[in-house]
Design a protein around this motif. Structure first.
Motif: not given
Length: 524
Positions: A12-13, A18-20, A73-74, A91-93
């Motif tokens: 997840l990290l 990657v997303a950040a 959601d990550a 929006l991810s949940y």
């Protein structure tokens, strides 16, 4: 649970990093940072979510991503950022019952479906989302929930259902056979990473105990998109279905049937691999053909862009190479995939090599018997792992067919195919069986066999009977796209055991295959 979450933290990290990362694509729009939010659902259950959006004034098209089974959601951070840079509110949940979301695991039950509408309500009230341009997407669990929700909420105009299901009973109990490895994996994940409901625990306990089958069937029907086809047809969302040929959790045939029943905009993509493997690299932000299609799908039906994706309703990536190199074929409809069907009749098995013919000529009387003494070298491998490796290497599970124990199974083969064969579609097997016990199971494997007898698994399927007497067994093997090289043979192996399934065989019971028996192989 804590131990497992520590194991998942590095993955997840990576997704988070990657997303950040700063935008690298030319023309990417500036976005907000990811914002963690709590959403009170219809029954007060708090769902954990994150939101990212363009900084420009709205309204914007919007996407809801629903977490996969056991993830949170990550999971979609990389894709959410890419969509936000393209002008979407995203929006991810985390689905109820998993990780920090409240409630208990309902397995795509009515509460989960109502959650989707509650999330859309929240997004409409708190973001610059355009309520007339809402899309829903997800992998696996998120795909199934989103697809069912599109029947209940007309605001959902586009769906990207990736590695999802449409018929939960087909997934868990196809041809009356228990799919033990897949359900065991779902059970273990739920117990480690969530809070299963009492109903879930009861259903799983009954499943492995092989009891209360009518209750299982009713429970599964409530959680199957095919149950809600009238609502989906009425709402007419644009639906993208993408799955793997070797999906050992949600097999592809149910998607083919569902695709044929849809009346709105639709697309079906099938790729080599196993459950959720084709989409995996895209979740880390790497180039990925499934996520490219999802982006084009949402652009086509939420922004009005002409991406060309509507021109090719059926896309098959041919097996035999890694998915990044696989040949891609497009068709106007599933009916166009198969050009013709070759019927091969099973014939008399000679004593000297114990391998019967697969011939276009129907034989006269014959029979072949074997016993349920255990497994043979024929096998479909391990859930997720074996077919997942095919997506990376191009090599499916294999077996040396001459080594199949003829006391525990039977083998039939074609003559060498001088021109080879392009197998496209759903292979169908008809067996006439005289069982030695009131209940029993057979597993059918179709292999592509080279001159040395090494067989690569083209498709397989189990079938179970629960009453005595001669049985006419019809088995649909999973849809596939496989090229048989010139000079190879097609080989059918039938035995009684495979690690993926719970069989119904009495140890040592005889199974006799006789006429009429044949296999219909779809060809391009």
């Amino acid at each position: 649970m804590a131990f497992t979450r520590r194991l998942l933290t590095p993955a997840l990290l990576i997704l988070t990093l990657v997303a950040a990362a700063p935008p690298t694509r030319a023309g990417a729009s500036p976005t907000t940072s990811f914002t963690a939010v709590d959403i009170a659902s219809h029954d007060g259950t708090v769902l954990k979510a994150n939101v990212i959006a363009p900084t420009a004034a709205g309204p914007h098209p919007a996407i809801v991503f629903i977490s996969s089974w056991g993830l949170n959601d990550a999971e979609y951070l990389a894709q959410a950022r890419a969509f936000a840079e393209a002008g979407y509110v995203v929006l991810s949940y985390t689905a109820r019952g998993f990780w920090s979301s409240g409630g208990r695991i309902e397995t795509a039950g009515p509460a989960d479906i109502a959650d989707v509408s509650a999330v859309i309500d929240w997004m409409d009230a708190h973001t610059a989302a355009d309520p007339s341009r809402i899309g829903v997407g997800g992998v696996s669990y998120g795909a199934g929930i989103g697809l069912i929700a599109s029947a209940h909420d007309a605001r959902i105009r586009a769906v990207a259902a990736l590695s999802g299901w449409t018929d939960l009973i087909e997934s868990l109990y196809a041809d009356q056979t228990h799919h033990q490895q897949a359900v065991w994996l779902l059970k273990l994940t739920a117990e480690l990473l969530g809070q299963p409901s009492d109903e879930f625990d009861r259903i799983v306990d009954d499943y492995f105990a092989k009891r209360n089958i009518p209750t299982l069937l009713a429970w599964g029907a409530v959680r199957s998109a095919e149950t809600y086809l009238p609502g989906i047809r009425a709402n007419r969302p644009a639906i993208l279905l993408a799955n793997a040929y070797g999906d050992s959790v949600f097999g592809p045939n149910q998607l083919v049937e569902f695709f044929g029943a849809l009346t709105g905009p639709k697309r079906l993509e099938l790729s080599p691999g196993d459950h959720a493997i084709p989409e995996l690299t895209g979740l880390a932000g790497l180039p990925n053909h499934v996520w490219t299609s999802a982006r084009q799908w949402f652009d086509e039906y939420l922004t009005g862009a002409d991406t060309g994706i509507a021109d090719d309703p059926v896309v098959l990536r041919v097996r035999g190479s890694s998915t990044t190199e696989a040949a891609t074929e497009t068709y106007r409809d599933w009916a166009d995939v198969t050009g013709s069907t070759n019927r091969y009749h099973l014939g008399d098995v000679p004593w000297y090599d114990r391998t019967g013919p697969l011939s276009p000529i129907a034989p006269t009387q014959w029979s072949e018997s074997f016993h349920a003494y255990g497994d043979t070298v024929a096998g479909a491998g391990v859930v997720l792992l074996s077919n997942g490796l095919e997506a990376l290497t191009g090599n499916p599970p294999s077996a040396w067919v001459p080594a199949v124990d003829r006391g525990r199974g039977a083998v039939w083969e074609t003559a060498p195919l001088p021109q080879g064969a392009a197998v496209r579609g759903i292979t169908r097997l008809h067996l006439t069986v005289r069982p030695g016990a009131a209940t029993g199971t057979v597993i059918a494997y179709l292999y592509d066999v080279d001159a040395l007898g090494v067989g690569k698994l083209v498709a397989h399927a189990p079938a179970t009977w629960t009453s005595g007497g001669t049985q006419a067994i019809d088995v649909a093997l999973p849809a596939t796209a496989w090229d048989v090289p010139a000079g190879h043979r097609l080989s059918l192996v039938v035995d009684t055991e495979d690690g993926l399934y719970l069989d119904e065989n009495a140890f040592g019971a005889a199974i006799t295959v006789t006429v009429p028996s044949w296999i219909d192989v779809p060809m391009r």
